[in-house]
Enzyme design. Structure first.
Site, mmCIF file in Angstrom:
data_model
loop_
_atom_site.group_PDB
_atom_site.id
_atom_site.type_symbol
_atom_site.label_atom_id
_atom_site.label_comp_id
_atom_site.label_asym_id
_atom_site.label_seq_id
_atom_site.Cartn_x
_atom_site.Cartn_y
_atom_site.Cartn_z
ATOM 1 N N CYS A 102 18.844 32.695 36.691
ATOM 2 C CA CYS A 102 19.119 34.128 36.580
ATOM 3 C C CYS A 102 20.232 34.447 35.570
ATOM 4 O O CYS A 102 20.016 34.313 34.382
ATOM 5 C CB CYS A 102 19.424 34.695 37.965
ATOM 6 N N HIS A 202 16.405 32.357 42.690
ATOM 7 C CA HIS A 202 17.506 31.944 43.564
ATOM 8 C C HIS A 202 16.923 31.318 44.833
ATOM 9 O O HIS A 202 15.710 31.163 44.954
ATOM 10 C CB HIS A 202 18.310 33.186 43.991
HETATM 11 N N1 GLN Z 1 23.646 40.186 36.247
HETATM 12 C C1 GLN Z 1 22.301 39.772 35.893
HETATM 13 C C2 GLN Z 1 21.262 40.866 36.200
HETATM 14 O O1 GLN Z 1 21.518 41.719 37.017
HETATM 15 C C3 GLN Z 1 21.939 38.487 36.627
HETATM 16 C C4 GLN Z 1 21.848 38.663 38.141
HETATM 17 C C5 GLN Z 1 21.739 37.347 38.896
HETATM 18 O O2 GLN Z 1 22.201 36.308 38.459
HETATM 19 N N2 GLN Z 1 21.139 37.422 40.131
HETATM 20 O O3 GLN Z 1 20.174 40.822 35.647
#
Ligand code: GLN
Length: 251
Positions: A102, A202
């Site tokens: 992510c 995740h």
């Molecule tokens: N901040 C990034 C987004 O919102 C990644 C989010 C995350 O790592 N879950 O796309």
């Protein structure tokens, strides 16, 4: 004499980039090495820490919120010779395996425009870019990981504002069968660039996706010990966890 096999695994920013238990991925790497008699040395690098990346066999970087990503830019030294960013990009070009989740995945790309329209220039190590869209893409995620031998079904959980696009000719990690993936539009999920495996999954991802874990360990092991082999493990429990999630998603 049996070779004493060991892998140096670098966990980047474990205290900052660690959403939804992403640190469980390095625990999985370590245990799946230990169960095979391979010594796993996990090097945790936070802000201000450093290490010789030439000694690293496998990198892991987890997910984080927009401000977490912004907070790391100075430490990464993007665009600066000899910085962590440039040395990580060099490792990627030498086909060192990387698992990036992510926000960590986004960070390896060219840039990220967040929900307020602010642009952050990222490493530019892989040919992708990310722009926040309307609302967040949140929920269970399942995809056929075509870039992994056997195209396993991967199950995970996603929560991101960013919509990631792959540059022309860049291979996705897989194709979405449940959830949104890279952008909720083109059906792709993640990226496979050289030995970088980027994904929005995740979970943590690897405990219930053993084929994914072993794909990365195998690449790392064979790069370091060309004639080594990764023995199979009894993945009964891991497979039951995976299949329970797949069943819940009717996959
Ligand atoms: N901040 C990034 C987004 O919102 C990644 C989010 C995350 O790592 N879950 O796309």
């Amino acid at each position: 004499m049996e070779q004493d096999l060991q892998l140096n695994i670098c966990h980047l920013y474990p205290d900052i980039l660690n959403l939804y238990g992403d640190r469980g991925n390095t625990i999985t790497f370590s245990k799946r090495c230990e169960w095979r008699g391979i010594k796993a040395n996990v090097i945790k690098l936070g802000v201000g820490d450093d290490y010789d990346f030439q000694d690293i066999d496998l990198f892991f970087i987890g997910g984080g919120q927009d401000f977490d990503q912004h907070a790391l830019l100075d430490d990464l030294g993007i665009g600066l010779a000899g910085s962590k960013a440039s040395r990580l990009a060099q490792a990627i070009e030498k086909d060192v395996p990387v698992l990036a989740i992510c926000g960590g995945y986004q960070l390896l790309g060219e840039y990220y425009v967040d929900a307020s329209g602010d642009r952050m220039d990222f490493l530019g190590a892989i040919p992708i870019y990310t722009e926040a869209g309307d609302g967040r893409l949140i929920g269970n995620l399942a995809y056929k990981a075509d870039a992994i031998e056997g195209s396993p079904l991967v199950v995970g959980f996603e929560n991101h504002a960013g919509r990631t696009r792959l540059r022309e000719g860049v291979a996705p990690l897989g194709h979405v069968v449940y959830g949104s993936g890279n952008n909720g539009e083109d059906g792709t999920e993640g990226v496979r660039y050289r030995n970088v495996f980027g994904t929005y999954s995740h979970g943590p991802l690897l405990p219930k996706n053993p084929a994914f874990a072993d794909c990365l360990l195998r690449i790392a092991l064979e790069r370091k010990y060309p004639y080594s082999a990764l023995p199979a493990l009894d993945d009964t429990l891991e497979t039951r966890a995976h299949d329970a999630m797949a069943h819940k998603l009717n996959q």
